[in-house]
Design an enzyme around this catalytic site. Structure first.
Site, PDB file in Angstrom:
ATOM      1  N   LYS A   1       0.892  -1.560  -0.412  1.00 15.74           N
ATOM      2  CA  LYS A   1       0.276   0.284  -0.418  1.00 15.74           C
ATOM      3  C   LYS A   1       0.758   1.159   0.296  1.00 15.74           C
ATOM      4  CE  LYS A   1      -0.614  -0.364   5.031  1.00 15.74           C
ATOM      5  NZ  LYS A   1      -1.043  -0.658   6.037  1.00 15.74           N
TER       6      LYS A   1
ATOM      7  N   TYR B   1      14.589  31.132   4.820  1.00 22.08           N
ATOM      8  CA  TYR B   1      13.560  32.112   4.894  1.00 22.08           C
ATOM      9  C   TYR B   1      13.499  32.168   6.276  1.00 22.08           C
ATOM     10  CZ  TYR B   1      10.889  31.198   0.304  1.00 22.08           C
ATOM     11  OH  TYR B   1      10.300  30.507  -0.649  1.00 22.08           O
TER      12      TYR B   1
HETATM   13  C1  PLP Z   1      -0.092  -1.119   6.602  1.00 18.10           C
HETATM   14  C2  PLP Z   1      -1.457  -2.980   7.202  1.00 18.10           C
HETATM   15  C3  PLP Z   1      -0.528  -4.338   7.484  1.00 18.10           C
HETATM   16  C4  PLP Z   1       1.472  -4.267   7.409  1.00 18.10           C
HETATM   17  O1  PLP Z   1       1.873  -3.283   7.838  1.00 18.10           O
HETATM   18  P1  PLP Z   1       3.626  -3.984   8.665  1.00 18.10           P
HETATM   19  O2  PLP Z   1       3.741  -3.283  10.096  1.00 18.10           O
HETATM   20  O3  PLP Z   1       4.150  -2.805   7.494  1.00 18.10           O
HETATM   21  O4  PLP Z   1       3.995  -5.005   8.636  1.00 18.10           O
HETATM   22  C5  PLP Z   1      -0.881  -4.993   7.925  1.00 18.10           C
HETATM   23  N1  PLP Z   1      -1.615  -6.217   8.180  1.00 18.10           N
HETATM   24  C6  PLP Z   1      -2.719  -4.141   7.673  1.00 18.10           C
HETATM   25  C7  PLP Z   1      -4.118  -4.922   8.457  1.00 18.10           C
HETATM   26  C8  PLP Z   1      -2.601  -3.077   7.404  1.00 18.10           C
HETATM   27  O5  PLP Z   1      -2.596  -2.451   7.287  1.00 18.10           O
END
Ligand code: PLP
Length: 398
Positions: free
Chosen positions: A41, A286
């Protein structure tokens, strides 16, 4: 996606060899019957979802997990077929036609999803899609994260009953997410585990996958009953979920070559584009917050908060020729200034994240300095920064 630029030297270098190395470590720790879903993701935590997904699948991942339908579609359109893509977040059921078309597996939090999806197909005259494709779904169970999912055994029972009205939907899995595996009270893991076990009793045996593990759960809190699917995210990218650093004296990383340690896959680099000597008392950037304490060499780097180098990162030194150099003055949208110990020519490499000599701006080290997490630093690297991929031999991949 902006193509790699020959006009601006700022770039994120992603080492696919490191991704494979990390996956090898991960797979060695898993039970043979567990499935590995690479969590890609947010553009694979800023690394580039298409490249990382392909690398992970080549290395043996069984599926992919994303946050949104659009992220799933991006992968299918890139030619990634025949592997499950699980959407971890909740999805608008009115997008059902595309979900079916792209064979995405959705997460639901109740039966309303199916009611609305059916009405939508009816309205658009696409009910025939249900004869051609199956909708695979996982039910989210909220065991204490307080985010999505059903919370009580009664709710799960009612769901298991009501879902029979939607024979076109295939109930493939249930999952939960732990709130404290990556930090926080460890006792809460057991509280959630008990709730998970109790909710599972209301889940029919026909539901194939019961999964709870992200990286942190898989690394440290794997329970007596293994997670059928491991949704591995941050570990694949070589970053510890708790931002623990390898042994050594930071920022000098004495243990970068540890065989069994995760290797961070991403480096963020740029070059000096302008350099000058300023006289004592000169102001920089800035707000004129920085004043040269003596005659100083100041270099300008084309990296700013729009590239993901946020204003609060002002406290991180960058690396030049194996030395730490402070950022001076405010970080701008597209540029920032650093102080050099001596003159360096235009074109000199500047490392924001990664190794230079025996100094290492490890992303977890940076995260610790400003009380955030590696995840946040990686996922906020700007869209404008081209991602360059190195293959296993360390060559730039075309
Ligand atoms: C993002 C996510 C993961 C992955 O988590 P990591 O800590 O990066 O391994 C797994 N399960 C869900 C439901 C998530 O939202």
């Amino acid at each position: 996606m902006i193509e790699p630029s020959e006009h601006r030297p700022s770039q994120a270098i992603v080492d696919l060899g490191a991704i494979r190395h990390n996956l090898t470590i991960i797979q060695a720790r898993m039970q043979p019957e567990q499935l590995l879903y690479a969590t890609v993701k947010a553009d694979a935590y800023g690394h580039g979802a298409i490249q990382i997904s392909k690398a992970a699948l080549e290395a043996g991942a069984d599926g992919l997990a994303v946050a949104t339908v659009d992220e799933g579609i991006e992968l299918r359109q890139a030619g990634i077929q025949d592997v499950p893509i699980l959407i971890l977040g909740l999805t608008d059921p009115r997008g059902i036609a595309e979900i079916l078309h792209y064979h995405l597996t959705v997460t639901v939090s109740g039966t309303e999803f199916f009611e609305v999806a059916y009405q939508q197909l009816q309205r658009s005259g696409e009910l025939a899609l249900l004869d051609e494709c199956t909708l695979n779904f996982h039910l989210a169970l909220d065991t204490g994260m307080g985010r999505i999912g059903l919370r009580t055994t009664a709710e799960v029972r009612a769901f298991a009953e009501a879902i029979n009205a939607f024979p076109w939907a295939q109930w493939e899995g249930v999952f939960t997410h732990f709130a404290t595996a990556g930090g926080g009270p460890e006792a809460y893991i057991q509280t959630q585990w008990k709730q998970w076990q109790s909710l599972l009793q209301a889940v029919p045996d026909t539901v194939r996958y019961r999964h709870y593990a992200n990286s942190a759960m898989a690394l440290w809190y794997d329970q007596a009953i293994p997670s059928d699917i491991v949704r591995y995210g941050i570990g694949i990218y070589g970053v510890d979920p708790k931002d623990q650093l390898p042994e050594g004296d930071w920022p000098a990383d004495l243990a970068v070559n540890q065989q069994d340690a995760f290797k961070p896959a991403l480096s963020l680099i740029s070059e000096i584009v302008h350099v000058k000597k300023v006289t004592k008392g000169s102001k920089i950037s800035y707000g004129a917050t920085y004043e040269a304490q003596e005659d100083e060499w100041i270099a300008t780097i084309p990296m700013g908060y729009a590239d993901g180098w946020l204003r609060r990162y002002e406290v991180f030194p960058v690396l030049v020729d194996g030395q730490a150099c402070p950022i001076v003055g405010r970080i701008n949208m597209d540029q920032l200034m650093i102080r050099l110990p001596k003159q360096y020519p235009v074109g000199t490499t500047v490392t924001f994240i990664g190794q230079d000599g025996h100094l290492n701006n490890h992303v977890s080290y940076l995260a610790q300095q400003i009380d955030t997490i590696g995840y946040e630093i990686l996922t906020t690297i700007g869209k404008r920064v081209p991602r360059i991929y190195l293959d296993e031999a360390g060559k730039v991949k075309e």
